[in-house]
Design a protein around this motif. Structure first.
Motif, mmCIF file in Angstrom:
data_model
loop_
_atom_site.group_PDB
_atom_site.id
_atom_site.type_symbol
_atom_site.label_atom_id
_atom_site.label_comp_id
_atom_site.label_asym_id
_atom_site.label_seq_id
_atom_site.Cartn_x
_atom_site.Cartn_y
_atom_site.Cartn_z
ATOM 1 N N LEU A 14 0.832 -1.209 0.000
ATOM 2 C CA LEU A 14 0.000 0.000 0.000
ATOM 3 C C LEU A 14 0.865 1.257 0.000
ATOM 4 C CD1 LEU A 14 -2.941 -0.901 2.417
ATOM 5 C CD2 LEU A 14 -3.019 -0.646 -0.056
ATOM 6 N N SER A 15 1.990 1.212 0.714
ATOM 7 C CA SER A 15 2.911 2.358 0.704
ATOM 8 C C SER A 15 3.489 2.567 -0.685
ATOM 9 C CB SER A 15 4.033 2.135 1.714
ATOM 10 O OG SER A 15 3.510 1.972 3.013
ATOM 11 N N PHE A 16 3.788 1.464 -1.384
ATOM 12 C CA PHE A 16 4.288 1.562 -2.755
ATOM 13 C C PHE A 16 3.233 2.179 -3.675
ATOM 14 C CE2 PHE A 16 4.969 -0.335 -6.984
ATOM 15 C CZ PHE A 16 6.251 0.140 -7.234
ATOM 16 N N VAL A 17 1.989 1.728 -3.528
ATOM 17 C CA VAL A 17 0.893 2.312 -4.322
ATOM 18 C C VAL A 17 0.725 3.793 -3.990
ATOM 19 C CG1 VAL A 17 -1.603 2.240 -4.732
ATOM 20 C CG2 VAL A 17 -0.310 0.120 -4.577
ATOM 21 N N LEU A 18 0.888 4.142 -2.711
ATOM 22 C CA LEU A 18 0.765 5.546 -2.296
ATOM 23 C C LEU A 18 1.818 6.408 -2.978
ATOM 24 C CD1 LEU A 18 -0.602 7.633 -0.478
ATOM 25 C CD2 LEU A 18 0.974 6.984 1.333
ATOM 26 N N LEU A 19 3.051 5.909 -3.082
ATOM 27 C CA LEU A 19 4.107 6.660 -3.775
ATOM 28 C C LEU A 19 3.757 6.860 -5.250
ATOM 29 C CD1 LEU A 19 7.331 5.084 -2.234
ATOM 30 C CD2 LEU A 19 6.321 7.312 -1.737
ATOM 31 N N LEU A 20 3.196 5.828 -5.869
ATOM 32 C CA LEU A 20 2.775 5.965 -7.263
ATOM 33 C C LEU A 20 1.687 7.025 -7.415
ATOM 34 C CD1 LEU A 20 2.673 2.269 -8.533
ATOM 35 C CD2 LEU A 20 4.386 4.001 -9.020
ATOM 36 N N LEU A 21 0.729 7.021 -6.478
ATOM 37 C CA LEU A 21 -0.349 8.017 -6.547
ATOM 38 C C LEU A 21 0.191 9.429 -6.348
ATOM 39 C CD1 LEU A 21 -3.229 6.226 -4.596
ATOM 40 C CD2 LEU A 21 -3.010 6.556 -7.054
ATOM 41 N N VAL A 22 1.180 9.575 -5.482
ATOM 42 C CA VAL A 22 1.796 10.902 -5.285
ATOM 43 C C VAL A 22 2.457 11.358 -6.582
ATOM 44 C CG1 VAL A 22 3.617 12.135 -4.075
ATOM 45 C CG2 VAL A 22 2.096 10.631 -2.806
ATOM 46 N N ALA A 23 3.169 10.437 -7.253
ATOM 47 C CA ALA A 23 3.815 10.791 -8.518
ATOM 48 C C ALA A 23 2.785 11.162 -9.585
ATOM 49 C CB ALA A 23 4.679 9.622 -8.994
ATOM 50 N N VAL A 24 1.705 10.392 -9.661
ATOM 51 C CA VAL A 24 0.651 10.689 -10.638
ATOM 52 C C VAL A 24 -0.010 12.028 -10.327
ATOM 53 C CG1 VAL A 24 -1.585 9.937 -11.521
ATOM 54 C CG2 VAL A 24 0.231 8.269 -11.179
ATOM 55 N N SER A 25 -0.253 12.297 -9.044
ATOM 56 C CA SER A 25 -0.867 13.568 -8.652
ATOM 57 C C SER A 25 0.031 14.742 -9.035
ATOM 58 C CB SER A 25 -1.135 13.584 -7.145
ATOM 59 O OG SER A 25 -2.032 12.569 -6.777
ATOM 60 N N TYR A 26 1.335 14.584 -8.814
ATOM 61 C CA TYR A 26 2.269 15.662 -9.175
ATOM 62 C C TYR A 26 2.291 15.871 -10.682
ATOM 63 C CZ TYR A 26 6.518 18.473 -9.350
ATOM 64 O OH TYR A 26 7.415 19.478 -9.567
ATOM 65 N N TYR A 27 2.222 14.783 -11.447
ATOM 66 C CA TYR A 27 2.188 14.904 -12.909
ATOM 67 C C TYR A 27 0.931 15.648 -13.361
ATOM 68 C CZ TYR A 27 1.576 13.527 -17.768
ATOM 69 O OH TYR A 27 1.347 13.535 -19.128
ATOM 70 N N PHE A 28 -0.211 15.280 -12.789
ATOM 71 C CA PHE A 28 -1.453 15.982 -13.124
ATOM 72 C C PHE A 28 -1.368 17.462 -12.750
ATOM 73 C CE2 PHE A 28 -4.150 11.871 -12.867
ATOM 74 C CZ PHE A 28 -3.855 11.620 -14.198
ATOM 75 N N TYR A 29 -0.720 17.748 -11.626
ATOM 76 C CA TYR A 29 -0.568 19.138 -11.200
ATOM 77 C C TYR A 29 0.261 19.926 -12.212
ATOM 78 C CZ TYR A 29 1.536 23.108 -8.800
ATOM 79 O OH TYR A 29 1.990 24.355 -8.482
ATOM 80 N N LEU A 30 1.365 19.325 -12.686
ATOM 81 C CA LEU A 30 2.189 20.011 -13.686
ATOM 82 C C LEU A 30 1.415 20.257 -14.971
ATOM 83 C CD1 LEU A 30 5.616 18.160 -13.246
ATOM 84 C CD2 LEU A 30 4.936 20.398 -12.345
#
Length: 342
Positions: free
Chosen positions: A145-161
């Motif tokens: 779940l922590s690994f999935v959380l890191l992926l979601l953080v990366a995806v969220s940052y990409y969407f933000y950019l």
């Protein structure tokens, strides 16, 4: 008439001898009719069945069908003892359809453990509380779940950019003040007056501009294409309107204008003044004033701007969904870690 099954009760013990602190099971079986109401004895946890023997718990076993009319009802009682002794276990009392039946009594021998008192140095005192060893099975879900959380953080940052680079489209709504039809016509007539065209020798230009102002007024006021119609067609259309009484002077004005423009008719100055006054009176008698004088103009978006706006809306929706999922996973990970550590 169907025969009633004979009732029998029995108590069996797994082992007649145990070491101190060990556990033993006593199974109480009742053979009775399938529809019989059987009530087994109940004991509280740690209750003494006899002094020195404790009842740790009771387990209900599934009923076993022996034949068409007979069923075996079973309960298992788990016992233990910490005193070295031969115990007499009293009979278990079972109630079947309101009648009491008892099993045979049982015996249980509790055997002590021999202790070597000659080598006291080999004994060790109690140990401190030790932590359980690390087990991957306990932390596996938290890790992934922590690994999935890191992926979601990366995806969220990409969407933000992407959202930051995809600038919002600014739409400016303009409020335009518009002149009413009679105001436009009077403004055109004032320009004719200012140009002193009433006294000008170029009567054709004078009547052309005067009738053009009237045609535009009539077109906007009554809603038909007066600019493309002849004078007689305009008069005929206006005859059916509620303002037919104001048409006499207008008819004379259009007839004079047609003579000047197409038959080279020459008018007098007072005749030009009279036609100008008739035009003003027609406008004043037919004008409508209680209408909105402002209109809101919204610019139309191009296809590229529409695609940009749609893409931005999709990015915002995706960012919200991913962020909510990440927050939920983070909360669960923190809860799981706290639960595992404490």
């Amino acid at each position: 008439m169907q025969a009633t099954a004979k009732v029998s009760v029995e108590a069996r013990i797994d082992s007649m001898a145990i070491f101190m602190g060990q556990q033993v099971n006593v199974t109480v079986s009742v053979m009775a009719d399938a529809n019989a109401k059987v009530t087994f004895p109940r004991f509280e946890s740690r209750q003494m069945i006899t002094p020195g023997v404790e009842v740790l718990g009771m387990e209900e076993k599934p009923n076993e069908e022996k034949d068409e009319n007979t069923v075996s009802f079973q309960r298992v009682y788990r016992l233990t003892s910490f005193d070295e002794k031969l115990y007499y276990l009293p009979p278990f009392s079972v109630n079947v359809d309101g009648k009491e039946y008892k099993t045979k009594s049982l015996a249980l021998k509790v055997v002590g453990v021999d202790v070597d008192t000659t080598n006291v140095d080999s004994f060790f005192g109690p140990k401190d509380v030790q932590d359980n060893p690390f087990q991957w099975s306990d932390w596996k879900l938290v890790f992934w779940l922590s690994f999935v959380l890191l992926l979601l953080v990366a995806v969220s940052y990409y969407f933000y950019l992407c959202l930051r680079d995809n600038k919002p489209i600014k739409i400016s709504i303009k409020v335009v003040k518009k002149l009413l039809p009679h105001q436009k016509a009077m403004k055109a007539i004032e320009e004719i007056k200012a140009g002193k065209m009433v006294t000008s020798e170029n009567q054709k230009e004078y009547y052309t501009r005067l009738t053009e102002a009237l045609r535009k007024y009539i077109q906007e006021r009554y809603g038909f294409n007066a600019m493309e119609m002849t004078s007689s067609e305009i008069i005929e259309r206006l005859t059916a309107s509620p303002d037919a009484t104001a048409l006499d002077e207008l008819r004379t004005l259009f007839q004079t204008a047609d003579l000047v423009k197409f038959a080279k008719y020459s008018t007098l100055i007072n005749e030009n003044d009279m036609n100008l006054v008739n035009a003003v009176e027609f406008i004043n008698s037919t004008k409508i004033e209680n209408v909105p004088v402002e209109s809101i103009v919204k610019p139309e978006l191009s296809e590229g701007e529409k695609q940009t706006k749609k893409m931005r809306r999709s990015l915002i929706t995706a960012l919200v969904i991913v962020t909510m999922a990440g927050v939920s996973i983070l909360a669960y990970v923190i809860y799981s870690i706290v639960k595992l550590l404490y």
